[in-house]
Design a protein around this motif. Sequence first.
Motif, PDB file in Angstrom:
ATOM      1  N   TYR A  60       9.251   0.117  -2.264  1.00 21.73           N
ATOM      2  CA  TYR A  60       8.419  -1.163  -3.021  1.00 21.73           C
ATOM      3  C   TYR A  60       9.316  -2.469  -2.348  1.00 21.73           C
ATOM      4  CZ  TYR A  60       6.568  -4.537  -5.870  1.00 21.73           C
ATOM      5  OH  TYR A  60       5.910  -5.841  -6.339  1.00 21.73           O
ATOM      6  N   ARG A  68       4.774   1.915   0.952  1.00 21.92           N
ATOM      7  CA  ARG A  68       5.623   2.374   0.094  1.00 21.92           C
ATOM      8  C   ARG A  68       6.430   3.802   0.033  1.00 21.92           C
ATOM      9  NH1 ARG A  68       2.141   0.026  -3.032  1.00 21.92           N
ATOM     10  NH2 ARG A  68       0.903   1.977  -3.594  1.00 21.92           N
ATOM     11  N   ASP A  69       5.529   4.561   0.736  1.00 22.01           N
ATOM     12  CA  ASP A  69       6.263   6.128   1.230  1.00 22.01           C
ATOM     13  C   ASP A  69       7.257   6.048   2.407  1.00 22.01           C
ATOM     14  OD1 ASP A  69       4.688   7.128  -0.771  1.00 22.01           O
ATOM     15  OD2 ASP A  69       3.219   8.079   0.742  1.00 22.01           O
ATOM     16  N   ASN A  79       0.921  -1.189   0.025  1.00 19.47           N
ATOM     17  CA  ASN A  79       0.021   0.035  -0.065  1.00 19.47           C
ATOM     18  C   ASN A  79       0.960   1.103   0.161  1.00 19.47           C
ATOM     19  OD1 ASN A  79       0.872   0.170   2.708  1.00 19.47           O
ATOM     20  ND2 ASN A  79      -1.125   0.285   3.444  1.00 19.47           N
ATOM     21  N   GLU A  80       0.170   2.392  -0.225  1.00 17.64           N
ATOM     22  CA  GLU A  80       1.179   3.709  -0.338  1.00 17.64           C
ATOM     23  C   GLU A  80       2.038   3.976   0.847  1.00 17.64           C
ATOM     24  OE1 GLU A  80       0.193   8.281  -1.631  1.00 17.64           O
ATOM     25  OE2 GLU A  80      -1.429   6.757  -2.223  1.00 17.64           O
TER      26      GLU A  80
END
Length: 104
Positions: free
Chosen positions: A31, A26-27, A22-23
């Motif tokens: 990844y 990832r943030d 999910n974002e």
Amino acid sequence: MEIYKLRFSFDAGSGICLWSENELARDRLGYPVELDSLEIAPSVKKLAEDLIARFDTSHDWNDPAGPSPWSEVEREHFRADAAGLLWSLQECLSAGFEIRDCTC
């Protein structure tokens, strides 16, 4: 509470067994998730590194599209050890993380 969602999966030659799903993850983690970016016990990190390296031996690097050099027994042992690693990662990370098993 926001949850960091990760996928547990081995990819030969990548050096990775966790991937952001999910974002939020990832943030913070990118990844492909480097083990050093997680607060996990050194013994769990070592187990993950050993299993990642072991998984690399499941491929014939001279014939990557060919059959695996592993026997069914070796595959079963790896699956059992990977399940143990997943459990350990979940225990170390617990609150705030959700890890989906994609090793099958």
